[in-house]
Design a protein around this motif. Structure first.
Motif, PDB file in Angstrom:
ATOM      1  N   HIS A 159       0.830  -1.212   0.000  1.00  0.00           N
ATOM      2  CA  HIS A 159       0.000   0.000   0.000  1.00  0.00           C
ATOM      3  C   HIS A 159       0.864   1.261   0.000  1.00  0.00           C
ATOM      4  CE1 HIS A 159      -3.217  -2.638   2.223  1.00  0.00           C
ATOM      5  NE2 HIS A 159      -3.087  -2.951   0.941  1.00  0.00           N
ATOM      6  N   ILE A 160       2.016   1.207  -0.637  1.00  0.00           N
ATOM      7  CA  ILE A 160       2.975   2.315  -0.619  1.00  0.00           C
ATOM      8  C   ILE A 160       2.444   3.480  -1.454  1.00  0.00           C
ATOM      9  CG2 ILE A 160       5.332   3.008  -1.219  1.00  0.00           C
ATOM     10  CD1 ILE A 160       6.114   0.039  -0.772  1.00  0.00           C
ATOM     11  N   LYS A 161       2.476   4.682  -0.859  1.00  0.00           N
ATOM     12  CA  LYS A 161       1.941   5.871  -1.528  1.00  0.00           C
ATOM     13  C   LYS A 161       3.032   6.815  -2.036  1.00  0.00           C
ATOM     14  CE  LYS A 161      -2.391   5.964   1.120  1.00  0.00           C
ATOM     15  NZ  LYS A 161      -3.264   6.778   2.001  1.00  0.00           N
ATOM     16  N   HIS A 182      -0.004   2.078  -4.227  1.00  0.00           N
ATOM     17  CA  HIS A 182      -0.885   3.251  -4.314  1.00  0.00           C
ATOM     18  C   HIS A 182      -0.122   4.502  -4.734  1.00  0.00           C
ATOM     19  CE1 HIS A 182      -3.735   1.169  -1.184  1.00  0.00           C
ATOM     20  NE2 HIS A 182      -3.721   0.573  -2.366  1.00  0.00           N
ATOM     21  N   LEU A 183       0.901   4.332  -5.544  1.00  0.00           N
ATOM     22  CA  LEU A 183       1.724   5.462  -5.965  1.00  0.00           C
ATOM     23  C   LEU A 183       0.949   6.389  -6.903  1.00  0.00           C
ATOM     24  CD1 LEU A 183       5.092   3.622  -6.706  1.00  0.00           C
ATOM     25  CD2 LEU A 183       4.627   5.120  -4.771  1.00  0.00           C
ATOM     26  N   LYS A 208      -1.399   4.541  -9.499  1.00  0.00           N
ATOM     27  CA  LYS A 208      -2.292   5.646  -9.861  1.00  0.00           C
ATOM     28  C   LYS A 208      -1.510   6.818 -10.442  1.00  0.00           C
ATOM     29  CE  LYS A 208      -5.451   4.344  -6.112  1.00  0.00           C
ATOM     30  NZ  LYS A 208      -6.130   4.804  -4.871  1.00  0.00           N
ATOM     31  N   ILE A 209      -0.441   6.522 -11.155  1.00  0.00           N
ATOM     32  CA  ILE A 209       0.451   7.546 -11.682  1.00  0.00           C
ATOM     33  C   ILE A 209      -0.152   8.179 -12.935  1.00  0.00           C
ATOM     34  CG2 ILE A 209       2.759   7.985 -12.628  1.00  0.00           C
ATOM     35  CD1 ILE A 209       3.749   5.626 -10.945  1.00  0.00           C
ATOM     36  N   LEU A 227       4.550   0.080 -17.100  1.00  0.00           N
ATOM     37  CA  LEU A 227       3.669   1.143 -16.616  1.00  0.00           C
ATOM     38  C   LEU A 227       2.199   0.775 -16.806  1.00  0.00           C
ATOM     39  CD1 LEU A 227       5.666   4.079 -18.260  1.00  0.00           C
ATOM     40  CD2 LEU A 227       5.584   3.588 -15.811  1.00  0.00           C
ATOM     41  N   ASP A 228       1.904  -0.493 -16.951  1.00  0.00           N
ATOM     42  CA  ASP A 228       0.532  -0.937 -17.208  1.00  0.00           C
ATOM     43  C   ASP A 228      -0.422  -0.533 -16.084  1.00  0.00           C
ATOM     44  OD1 ASP A 228       1.480  -2.309 -19.479  1.00  0.00           O
ATOM     45  OD2 ASP A 228       2.041  -4.016 -18.237  1.00  0.00           O
ATOM     46  N   ASP A 229      -1.680  -0.304 -16.461  1.00  0.00           N
ATOM     47  CA  ASP A 229      -2.769  -0.087 -15.496  1.00  0.00           C
ATOM     48  C   ASP A 229      -2.493   1.062 -14.535  1.00  0.00           C
ATOM     49  OD1 ASP A 229      -4.568  -2.434 -16.180  1.00  0.00           O
ATOM     50  OD2 ASP A 229      -2.693  -3.478 -15.768  1.00  0.00           O
ATOM     51  N   ASN A 230      -2.103   2.192 -15.093  1.00  0.00           N
ATOM     52  CA  ASN A 230      -1.993   3.434 -14.338  1.00  0.00           C
ATOM     53  C   ASN A 230      -3.019   4.420 -14.902  1.00  0.00           C
ATOM     54  OD1 ASN A 230       0.361   3.781 -12.225  1.00  0.00           O
ATOM     55  ND2 ASN A 230       1.141   2.402 -13.798  1.00  0.00           N
ATOM     56  N   GLU A 231      -2.800   5.698 -14.682  1.00  0.00           N
ATOM     57  CA  GLU A 231      -3.674   6.742 -15.219  1.00  0.00           C
ATOM     58  C   GLU A 231      -2.869   7.720 -16.074  1.00  0.00           C
ATOM     59  OE1 GLU A 231      -5.743   8.510 -11.949  1.00  0.00           O
ATOM     60  OE2 GLU A 231      -6.395   6.589 -11.133  1.00  0.00           O
ATOM     61  N   LEU A 232      -1.849   7.205 -16.751  1.00  0.00           N
ATOM     62  CA  LEU A 232      -0.953   8.044 -17.542  1.00  0.00           C
ATOM     63  C   LEU A 232      -1.689   8.815 -18.634  1.00  0.00           C
ATOM     64  CD1 LEU A 232       2.228   5.840 -18.137  1.00  0.00           C
ATOM     65  CD2 LEU A 232       2.091   7.936 -16.786  1.00  0.00           C
ATOM     66  N   ILE A 233      -1.436  10.120 -18.663  1.00  0.00           N
ATOM     67  CA  ILE A 233      -1.993  10.942 -19.737  1.00  0.00           C
ATOM     68  C   ILE A 233      -0.894  11.396 -20.701  1.00  0.00           C
ATOM     69  CG2 ILE A 233      -3.955  11.752 -18.393  1.00  0.00           C
ATOM     70  CD1 ILE A 233      -2.385  14.324 -17.820  1.00  0.00           C
ATOM     71  N   ARG A 234       0.354  11.116 -20.331  1.00  0.00           N
ATOM     72  CA  ARG A 234       1.458  11.442 -21.246  1.00  0.00           C
ATOM     73  C   ARG A 234       2.718  10.699 -20.827  1.00  0.00           C
ATOM     74  NH1 ARG A 234       1.081  16.151 -18.041  1.00  0.00           N
ATOM     75  NH2 ARG A 234       2.950  16.550 -16.784  1.00  0.00           N
TER      76      ARG A 234
END
Length: 391
Positions: A159-161, A182-183, A208-209, A227-234
């Motif tokens: 659960h590392i943030k 949870h990064l 959640k990067i 970097l799979d399954d993150n929230e990357l926009i760029r």
């Protein structure tokens, strides 16, 4: 240096198997020697070796000698030779050694549950591979950052943030796995740490990067990046600087397009499946041209095109940041704030040998940003594209 004495050779692993040595010494000659490799000069010679010659082994058995322990041992021998009182000598009493003193140093530790996680006991300083998964860690244990020999650190499924900048003190770290945490960000301080020269594999999937820092591309020894399954926009703007990168996976993110620097990559494997790529439209550009060019723009282009060195001690820091985010025109020249921006289609096989399909339709193409330093460059690019499509 030679010492004639009675020597008993004992296998350090015997106590761990419940066995004893024979308890009998044999006549031997104890000597300190340099490695016998003639190819090495005296200045290049390796560590000192302890050599034991016996009647049955006249060529001698060699053992690497720890310089610090050897220094203390010889100091005690010298004091004894000088006739110092026994009470003043740093001598040990004759007693069986602990198992930990004769066991081979532990180099790997795998922990896969919270109940097995050590709370009152330190990690062995000899560790090279540490895995602590499914331990519900909310932060990285500072005791891990004392493991200077660590090469592989696996903290997946926790659960590392946040990542502390002190991870960068692990000078030998080659693999870092932070999958399923949870990064939300990647600490930019790590990009300028010793990880620049050591880190080869980085797994940040299932976090959640939203974006990686501009400095991320300083990690130029990276070979594997997940970097799979993150929230990357760029992607990082200068991702093409990762010249050693061979495996890149960023499936199921929110990437609308790829940066222009993406064209400089040379990959063996690429997976961009499930991203929200926009439909490219070369005929609807974003025009940011300034006519005539400002003095800042002219100066910046000259610095970049002529590869003039710049740094915060030469020009103001904010100008350095602007220069770091400069754009490359299709003609090969640079531009800063005056440009035309458009998206075009690129076949991903141009940068990767193996490409996972971008969508369920079987496509291997994705939109990529293009920049043009002038209206002339943009018009010439349109002409070439039109001729290519008419063939």
């Amino acid at each position: 240096m030679k010492l004639h004495c009675e020597v008993e050779l004992v296998n350090r692993h015997l106590p761990t198997f419940g066995l004893r040595g024979r308890g009998k010494g044999s006549r031997a000659v104890l000597s300190l020697c340099r490695p016998s490799d003639r190819a090495l000069s005296r200045s290049q010679a390796g560590p000192v070796q302890l050599v034991i010659y016996t009647l049955k082994d006249k060529t001698g058995s060699r053992y690497k000698a720890n310089s610090s322990n050897l220094k203390n041992f010889l100091a005690a021998v010298r004091l004894a030779h000088q006739g110092c009182a026994v009470e003043t000598l740093p001598l040990l009493t004759v007693a069986p050694l602990k198992t930990s003193e004769v066991e081979k140093p532990k180099t790997k530790m795998v922990i896969t549950s919270k109940k097995d996680y050590p709370l009152t006991k330190n990690f062995p300083y000899s560790l090279e591979h540490l895995q602590a998964s499914y331990c519900r860690l909310a932060r990285i244990d500072m005791r891990m950052l004392c493991l200077k020999k660590l090469k592989k650190l696996d903290l997946s499924h926790n659960h590392i943030k946040k990542l502390p900048a002190t991870i960068g003190d692990l000078a030998n770290l080659q693999e870092l796995n932070l999958n399923d945490n949870h990064l939300e960000t990647f600490n930019e301080m790590l990009c300028s740490s010793t990880l620049r020269k050591s880190l080869q594999s980085l797994d940040l999937s299932q976090n959640k990067i939203k974006a990686l820092p501009l400095q991320f591309c300083q990690l130029q020894e990276l070979i594997y990046l997940k970097l799979d399954d993150n929230e990357l926009i760029r992607f990082p703007f200068k991702i093409g600087q990762l010249s050693n990168l061979r495996f890149l996976s960023a499936a199921r993110n929110k990437l609308p397009f790829l940066p222009s620097d993406f064209k400089k990559l040379s990959l063996e494997y690429l997976d961009l499946f499930g991203n929200a790529f926009e439909q490219p439209n070369l005929l609807a550009p974003n025009i940011q041209l300034t006519v005539p060019l400002t003095l800042l723009e002219i100066s910046a282009r000259a610095i970049l095109d002529y590869r003039i060195p710049y740094a915060p001690h030469i020009v103001p820091f904010h100008l350095c940041r602007d220069l770091d985010t400069s754009k490359s025109c299709d003609c090969g020249k640079s531009c800063l704030n005056s440009f035309i921006q458009a998206t075009v289609t690129m076949n991903l096989h141009c940068v990767a040998h193996t490409v996972v399909l971008v969508d369920n339709m079987g496509g291997t193409e994705a939109p990529i940003l293009c920049y043009f330093c002038s209206l002339t460059c943009y018009s010439q690019f349109l002409d070439r594209s039109t001729k290519s499509n008419n063939r």
